[in-house]
Design a protein around this motif. Structure first.
Motif, PDB file in Angstrom:
ATOM      1  N   LEU A 153     -56.305  30.136 -95.223  1.00 32.77           N
ATOM      2  CA  LEU A 153     -56.266  30.895 -96.477  1.00 32.77           C
ATOM      3  C   LEU A 153     -56.516  32.369 -96.208  1.00 32.77           C
ATOM      4  O   LEU A 153     -57.361  32.729 -95.394  1.00 32.77           O
ATOM      5  N   ASP A 154     -55.741  33.207 -96.881  1.00 37.43           N
ATOM      6  CA  ASP A 154     -55.980  34.639 -96.790  1.00 37.43           C
ATOM      7  C   ASP A 154     -55.640  35.298 -98.120  1.00 37.43           C
ATOM      8  O   ASP A 154     -54.668  34.926 -98.777  1.00 37.43           O
ATOM      9  N   CYS A 155     -56.477  36.241 -98.516  1.00 44.41           N
ATOM     10  CA  CYS A 155     -56.267  36.958 -99.778  1.00 44.41           C
ATOM     11  C   CYS A 155     -56.043  38.434 -99.505  1.00 44.41           C
ATOM     12  O   CYS A 155     -56.484  38.958 -98.488  1.00 44.41           O
ATOM     13  N   GLU A 156     -55.375  39.084-100.438  1.00 43.52           N
ATOM     14  CA  GLU A 156     -55.265  40.536-100.400  1.00 43.52           C
ATOM     15  C   GLU A 156     -55.938  41.075-101.646  1.00 43.52           C
ATOM     16  O   GLU A 156     -55.947  40.426-102.685  1.00 43.52           O
ATOM     17  N   MET A 157     -56.519  42.260-101.510  1.00 39.90           N
ATOM     18  CA  MET A 157     -57.253  42.839-102.622  1.00 39.90           C
ATOM     19  C   MET A 157     -56.754  44.244-102.929  1.00 39.90           C
ATOM     20  O   MET A 157     -56.202  44.932-102.069  1.00 39.90           O
ATOM     21  N   GLU A 200     -47.292  46.288 -92.059  1.00 38.34           N
ATOM     22  CA  GLU A 200     -48.103  46.069 -93.247  1.00 38.34           C
ATOM     23  C   GLU A 200     -48.859  44.756 -93.109  1.00 38.34           C
ATOM     24  O   GLU A 200     -48.395  43.829 -92.462  1.00 38.34           O
ATOM     25  N   HIS A 201     -50.003  44.696 -93.756  1.00 36.77           N
ATOM     26  CA  HIS A 201     -50.800  43.487 -93.708  1.00 36.77           C
ATOM     27  C   HIS A 201     -50.024  42.345 -94.366  1.00 36.77           C
ATOM     28  O   HIS A 201     -49.486  42.492 -95.444  1.00 36.77           O
ATOM     29  N   ASP A 202     -49.960  41.200 -93.696  1.00 33.29           N
ATOM     30  CA  ASP A 202     -49.250  40.051 -94.250  1.00 33.29           C
ATOM     31  C   ASP A 202     -50.211  38.866 -94.269  1.00 33.29           C
ATOM     32  O   ASP A 202     -50.631  38.382 -93.218  1.00 33.29           O
ATOM     33  N   GLU A 239     -49.252  35.864 -92.212  1.00 26.14           N
ATOM     34  CA  GLU A 239     -49.461  36.068 -90.778  1.00 26.14           C
ATOM     35  C   GLU A 239     -50.930  35.827 -90.409  1.00 26.14           C
ATOM     36  O   GLU A 239     -51.241  35.172 -89.410  1.00 26.14           O
ATOM     37  N   ASP A 240     -51.844  36.337 -91.237  1.00 22.58           N
ATOM     38  CA  ASP A 240     -53.279  36.186 -90.971  1.00 22.58           C
ATOM     39  C   ASP A 240     -53.726  34.733 -91.096  1.00 22.58           C
ATOM     40  O   ASP A 240     -54.465  34.229 -90.248  1.00 22.58           O
ATOM     41  N   ALA A 241     -53.284  34.072 -92.165  1.00 15.88           N
ATOM     42  CA  ALA A 241     -53.690  32.681 -92.381  1.00 15.88           C
ATOM     43  C   ALA A 241     -53.209  31.813 -91.218  1.00 15.88           C
ATOM     44  O   ALA A 241     -53.945  30.972 -90.697  1.00 15.88           O
TER      45      ALA A 241
HETATM   46 ZN   LIG Z   1     -55.811  39.250 -94.336  1.00 16.88          ZN
END
Ligand SMILES: [Zn+2]
Ligand SMILES: [Zn+2]
Ligand SMILES: [Zn+2]
Length: 523
Positions: A370-374, A500-502, A505-507
């Motif tokens: 799981l990954d969130c963006e804020m 850019e942050h994805d 990709e992080d999860a």
């Molecule tokens: Zn992230």
């Protein structure tokens, strides 16, 4: 067909009224075990048998009911039939449960079944097309839980299979659900083990529209590698979960915070971007012009412009956003209309947007990344995107942009990857939770990096957490965790977050680190 049942029905027809029961009790020397069975007791038998046995018995019982009905009508005792209703309007009292279960078990062992395993293949279906399996749990000697509970799990299993196997007909899903539930129930007497075994079994049935889809029978979906086998992986994942004291130390919220009794609107905040003070209640009232550098300064090497033969390079700090050194830089290279802030106190966070525990719906996934963006809003640092990836298939199972509850100040696009939030490309915070709880429940293991940030913007209290920043950071200080990028480079020899942050990709990167660590340790 079933001697016990016929025996009872004969007795009932002989003695259909309550009055005859009294007579019978006055003459105990005449009665046998079967004689004592009055219609009231029998109604329990009919209910249980029809509920937990296959069709032929049901046919018998409805014939039997008709006979009793006829018999009673002839005797002018139509009322009696209500007691033998197959589906009573009122639910059985809780103290009746043990009784009906007990009788179910003892009787069920007497009933002869054509086969214990109800799963029928194509050939056996052709041989006896008139007796399709019904969605009912099969009897086992030492069931892990009550029949009511098993019925509930079976229904959930059936629903899951139906949504996974859309090309198969309902009977196929019923057969498969009954088969998988029976296997799980036979495997253990522990309810927890049963629940997990059933979930894993259903999980292993690949959905037909999944790209990695394999033929959808449990026999042919044997995992190729150990890391794809939930039976092998889940116990290892459980060992990697952070204990509660570690979660606490890393700012995870583990219980609902108490109510806030101050005046948040009068609070003086320090802007997270430029460092200026502002009063929270006045943040949105006027344009303050927040001037700042979106990126933190980095150590860089500068070469001095001299003619010297010696190496005159020196280290300095440079803002990557505008490529100016910290000495030359202005107050900032970016401007916002309002200052921004981040609530750190759980009580204040809970006051703005409340925390809740993960729901406990029936879900298909055992472990997810799981990954969130804020982004920055008038409510603080708010969730604007959430991405959930299945640990085993690595498929995206939820990825949605979320409308913030406060007014948007800064989308943080360079880091969030979110460039706009419109009604058509996003869902409300409430809807997001609904979607999220369709893919995770309290038992789902959530994998991520610095997950306290994600959990706190989701306002979610969840304790099954595997956090790569807790497990593999070289710093003990929770404020100085190694970035995910570094772990991915060290363990997987791969580069991420180049653009850019994805969040996908992080999860996925966190899942890959955990898979790598498990394989490294156990194979
Ligand atoms: Zn992230
Ligand atoms: Zn800058
Ligand atoms: Zn500011």
């Amino acid at each position: 067909m079933n001697c016990m049942f016929n025996h009872s029905s004969e007795k009932v027809m002989k003695q259909p009224s309550a009055a005859s029961k009294v007579d019978q009790q006055q003459q105990p020397e005449d009665s046998t075990e079967g004689d004592r069975e009055n219609p009231e007791q029998l109604s329990g038998t009919v209910k249980t048998l029809s509920k937990f046995s296959s069709d032929p018995i049901k046919t018998d019982s409805s014939d039997f009911l008709n006979k009793v009905f006829q018999n009673n009508k002839e005797n002018g005792e139509v009322k009696q039939v209500h007691k033998i209703s197959l589906f009573p309007s009122s639910a059985p009292r809780s103290d009746e449960k043990t009784d009906s279960e007990g009788s179910f078990l003892s009787r069920a062992t007497v009933i002869k079944r054509p086969a214990e395993d109800s799963f029928e293949d194509e050939t056996s279906k052709k041989q006896k097309p008139s007796t399709p399996t019904r969605l009912l749990p099969k009897s086992v000697l030492n069931p892990p839980t009550t029949v009511q509970e098993r019925m509930r799990y079976l229904k959930n299993a059936h629903e899951s299979l139906k949504s996974k196997l859309r090309n198969k007909d309902d009977q196929y899903c019923v057969n498969l659900a009954v088969k998988l539930e029976l296997e799980a129930a036979k495997s253990t007497t522990s309810k927890n083990v049963y629940e997990r075994a059933l979930k894993i079994a259903i999980y292993k049935i690949r959905s037909e529209d999944s790209p990695q889809g394999t033929p959808s029978s449990s026999e042919s979906s044997q995992p190729v590698s150990k890391i794809d086998d939930p039976d092998w992986v889940i116990p290892k994942l459980s060992k990697l979960m952070a204990p509660k004291n570690k979660l606490k130390r890393n700012s995870f919220i583990l219980q609902i915070p108490p109510p806030y009794d101050g005046h948040l609107s009068k609070k003086v905040m320090q802007c997270s971007h430029c460092g200026d003070d502002f009063i929270l209640g006045e943040q949105m009232l006027h344009d303050d012009k927040c001037v700042y550098h979106p990126e933190r300064p980095k150590l860089t090497k500068q070469v001095a412009l001299t003619n010297s033969r010696y190496n005159n390079s020196y280290n300095t700090r440079t803002y990557p956003c505008c490529n100016t050194t910290i000495d030359d830089a202005t107050a900032g290279c970016a401007t916002l209309k309002h200052h921004v802030y981040k609530l750190e106190d759980p009580i204040e966070m809970h006051h703005k947007i409340p925390f809740i525990f993960t729901a406990d719906r029936n879900v298909d996934y055992l472990a997810v990344g799981l990954d969130c963006e804020m982004g920055w809003t008038s409510f603080g640092f708010e969730l604007i995107r959430v991405t959930v990836v299945d640990f085993f298939t690595e498929e995206k199972i939820l990825d949605t942009i979320v409308q913030p509850l406060g007014k948007m100040i800064d989308l943080n696009t360079k880091f969030s990857g979110v460039s706009e939030i419109t009604d058509s490309n996003s869902v409300s915070f409430k809807k997001m939770r609904d979607l999220l709880f369709n893919v995770i429940n309290r038992q789902t293991i959530i994998i991520g990096h610095g997950l306290e940030n994600d959990m706190n913007v989701l306002r979610l209290i969840h304790t099954k957490i595997i956090d790569t920043s807790i497990l593999y950071s070289t710093h003990y200080d929770p404020k100085r965790k190694d970035p995910l990028r570094l772990l991915v480079s060290n363990f997987l020899n791969r580069k991420i977050q180049s653009g850019e942050h994805d969040s996908m990709e992080d999860a996925l990167a966190c899942i890959h680190i955990i898979k790598h660590k498990i394989l490294e340790r156990y194979t």
